[in-house]
Write a protein that holds these residues in place. Structure first.
Motif, PDB file in Angstrom:
ATOM      1  N   GLN A 297       7.041   3.801  -6.409  1.00  0.00           N
ATOM      2  CA  GLN A 297       6.278   5.000  -6.717  1.00  0.00           C
ATOM      3  C   GLN A 297       4.803   4.636  -6.819  1.00  0.00           C
ATOM      4  O   GLN A 297       4.441   3.624  -7.419  1.00  0.00           O
ATOM      5  CB  GLN A 297       6.757   5.606  -8.039  1.00  0.00           C
ATOM      6  N   CYS A 298       3.992   5.471  -6.199  1.00  0.00           N
ATOM      7  CA  CYS A 298       2.558   5.239  -6.236  1.00  0.00           C
ATOM      8  C   CYS A 298       2.004   5.770  -7.559  1.00  0.00           C
ATOM      9  O   CYS A 298       2.231   6.921  -7.908  1.00  0.00           O
ATOM     10  CB  CYS A 298       1.889   5.948  -5.060  1.00  0.00           C
ATOM     11  N   PRO A 299       1.273   4.926  -8.309  1.00  0.00           N
ATOM     12  CA  PRO A 299       0.747   5.373  -9.604  1.00  0.00           C
ATOM     13  C   PRO A 299      -0.411   6.362  -9.448  1.00  0.00           C
ATOM     14  O   PRO A 299      -0.788   7.037 -10.399  1.00  0.00           O
ATOM     15  CB  PRO A 299       0.275   4.073 -10.269  1.00  0.00           C
ATOM     16  N   LYS A 300      -0.982   6.446  -8.240  1.00  0.00           N
ATOM     17  CA  LYS A 300      -2.129   7.315  -8.045  1.00  0.00           C
ATOM     18  C   LYS A 300      -1.700   8.728  -7.641  1.00  0.00           C
ATOM     19  O   LYS A 300      -2.050   9.707  -8.307  1.00  0.00           O
ATOM     20  CB  LYS A 300      -3.058   6.737  -6.979  1.00  0.00           C
ATOM     21  N   CYS A 301      -0.894   8.818  -6.543  1.00  0.00           N
ATOM     22  CA  CYS A 301      -0.518  10.150  -6.084  1.00  0.00           C
ATOM     23  C   CYS A 301       0.891  10.539  -6.540  1.00  0.00           C
ATOM     24  O   CYS A 301       1.302  11.685  -6.393  1.00  0.00           O
ATOM     25  CB  CYS A 301      -0.614  10.260  -4.556  1.00  0.00           C
ATOM     26  N   GLY A 302       1.613   9.566  -7.112  1.00  0.00           N
ATOM     27  CA  GLY A 302       2.922   9.879  -7.680  1.00  0.00           C
ATOM     28  C   GLY A 302       4.045  10.005  -6.670  1.00  0.00           C
ATOM     29  O   GLY A 302       5.186  10.268  -7.047  1.00  0.00           O
TER      30      GLY A 302
ATOM     31  N   HIS B  68       0.820  -1.206   0.000  1.00  0.00           N
ATOM     32  CA  HIS B  68       0.000   0.000   0.000  1.00  0.00           C
ATOM     33  C   HIS B  68       0.857   1.261   0.000  1.00  0.00           C
ATOM     34  O   HIS B  68       1.886   1.317   0.653  1.00  0.00           O
ATOM     35  CB  HIS B  68      -0.897   0.045   1.242  1.00  0.00           C
ATOM     36  N   CYS B  69       0.405   2.267  -0.711  1.00  0.00           N
ATOM     37  CA  CYS B  69       1.064   3.564  -0.648  1.00  0.00           C
ATOM     38  C   CYS B  69       0.839   4.140   0.760  1.00  0.00           C
ATOM     39  O   CYS B  69      -0.278   4.180   1.244  1.00  0.00           O
ATOM     40  CB  CYS B  69       0.458   4.494  -1.698  1.00  0.00           C
ATOM     41  N   PRO B  70       1.928   4.567   1.429  1.00  0.00           N
ATOM     42  CA  PRO B  70       1.778   5.076   2.801  1.00  0.00           C
ATOM     43  C   PRO B  70       1.120   6.456   2.836  1.00  0.00           C
ATOM     44  O   PRO B  70       0.738   6.935   3.903  1.00  0.00           O
ATOM     45  CB  PRO B  70       3.220   5.146   3.309  1.00  0.00           C
ATOM     46  N   PHE B  71       0.967   7.084   1.687  1.00  0.00           N
ATOM     47  CA  PHE B  71       0.404   8.438   1.658  1.00  0.00           C
ATOM     48  C   PHE B  71      -1.096   8.416   1.362  1.00  0.00           C
ATOM     49  O   PHE B  71      -1.886   9.043   2.064  1.00  0.00           O
ATOM     50  CB  PHE B  71       1.133   9.298   0.623  1.00  0.00           C
ATOM     51  N   CYS B  72      -1.483   7.671   0.321  1.00  0.00           N
ATOM     52  CA  CYS B  72      -2.896   7.697  -0.058  1.00  0.00           C
ATOM     53  C   CYS B  72      -3.553   6.320   0.085  1.00  0.00           C
ATOM     54  O   CYS B  72      -4.727   6.169  -0.250  1.00  0.00           O
ATOM     55  CB  CYS B  72      -3.043   8.202  -1.498  1.00  0.00           C
ATOM     56  N   ARG B  73      -2.788   5.339   0.551  1.00  0.00           N
ATOM     57  CA  ARG B  73      -3.299   3.978   0.749  1.00  0.00           C
ATOM     58  C   ARG B  73      -3.704   3.285  -0.547  1.00  0.00           C
ATOM     59  O   ARG B  73      -4.423   2.287  -0.521  1.00  0.00           O
ATOM     60  CB  ARG B  73      -4.494   3.957   1.729  1.00  0.00           C
ATOM     61  N   HIS B  74      -3.248   3.796  -1.656  1.00  0.00           N
ATOM     62  CA  HIS B  74      -3.501   3.100  -2.917  1.00  0.00           C
ATOM     63  C   HIS B  74      -2.869   1.707  -2.811  1.00  0.00           C
ATOM     64  O   HIS B  74      -1.745   1.578  -2.344  1.00  0.00           O
ATOM     65  CB  HIS B  74      -2.887   3.893  -4.084  1.00  0.00           C
ATOM     66  N   PRO B  75      -3.613   0.659  -3.193  1.00  0.00           N
ATOM     67  CA  PRO B  75      -3.122  -0.706  -2.931  1.00  0.00           C
ATOM     68  C   PRO B  75      -2.008  -1.181  -3.874  1.00  0.00           C
ATOM     69  O   PRO B  75      -1.506  -2.289  -3.696  1.00  0.00           O
ATOM     70  CB  PRO B  75      -4.383  -1.555  -3.097  1.00  0.00           C
TER      71      PRO B  75
HETATM   72 ZN   LIG Z   1      -0.249   7.232  -3.223  1.00  0.00          ZN
END
Ligand SMILES: [Zn+2]
Length: 162
Positions: free
Chosen positions: A30-35, A2-9
Motif C-alpha cells: 500500500q502506498c502511504p501517499k495515495c493509499g 515505487h508506487c505505480p500510481f503516483c511514483r511515491h518511492p
Molecule cells: Zn501512490
C-alpha cells in the motif's frame, strides 16, 4: 518499490505470500501517499553471508561441493548428494530469511548428511562444529549410537542383555 500510481518511492507491505515452489514472494503493498494498493512478485533471493563478510547467492552446487570431500571413499552417490542439497535448500528457504550465514548452512547440512552416511557426517561435523578434542567426537558418536538404539539397529554390542 515505487508506487505505480503516483511514483511515491516508498510503500508499505500489507501481506506477503510465498509461491508454492518457494522461489517467489507475492507482496501486497500500500502506498502511504495515495493509499492505493498494488501487488508485486519478487524472486526470493537467498544470500549466503560468508565469513569474510561478503555475500553470494545460495547455490546447491556449493552445498554439494562442500560435502563431497567429507564423503570421499564413502558409499554416497552424486544423486544422494543432489537430493541432500535439495533438502538443505528447502530447509533454509523454510526459515523464510533473505540471508543466512555460511556457518548456519553448514549446520543445516548436518541432519540430512547424518541420515546419508554417519562417517561423512562425523567428518563434516568435526569441521563445522569445530570439534577440537576426542571428547567432541565421542559425544557425537554417542549421539549416533543412542539414535541407533532408539531405532533398534544396535546389533554390534557383544553380550547383549548383560
Ligand atoms: Zn501512490
Amino acid at each position: 518499490m515505487h508506487c505505480p500510481f503516483c511514483r511515491h518511492p516508498d510503500s508499505r507491505v500489507v501481506d506477503s505470500r510465498t509461491s508454492e515452489d518457494g522461489t517467489a514472494i507475492r507482496r501486497r503493498r500500500q502506498c502511504p501517499k495515495c493509499g492505493r494498493r498494488f501487488t508485486t512478485l519478487e524472486a526470493t533471493s537467498l544470500a549466503v553471508i560468508k565469513r569474510s563478510g561478503t555475500s553470494e547467492p545460495f547455490s546447491r552446487q556449493k552445498v554439494v561441493s562442500g560435502v563431497r570431500k567429507a564423503c570421499q571413499g564413502r558409499p554416497v552417490s552424486e544423486d544422494d548428494l543432489a537430493k541432500m542439497a535439495q533438502r538443505v535448500e528447502e530447509a533454509v528457504r523454510g526459515l523464510g530469511v533473505a540471508e543466512i550465514d555460511a556457518d548456519e548452512i553448514g549446520l543445516t547440512i548436518l541432519p540430512p548428511l547424518r541420515e546419508l552416511d554417519e562417517v561423512a557426517y562425523l567428518r563434516f561435523a568435526s569441521v563445522y562444529q569445530g570439534f577440537d578434542s576426542l571428547e567432541d567426537f565421542e559425544t557425537a558418536i554417542a549421539g549416533l549410537r543412542a539414535d541407533r538404539r532408539m531405532r533398534g539397529e544396535d546389533s554390534d554390542s557383544p553380550g547383549a542383555g548383560g
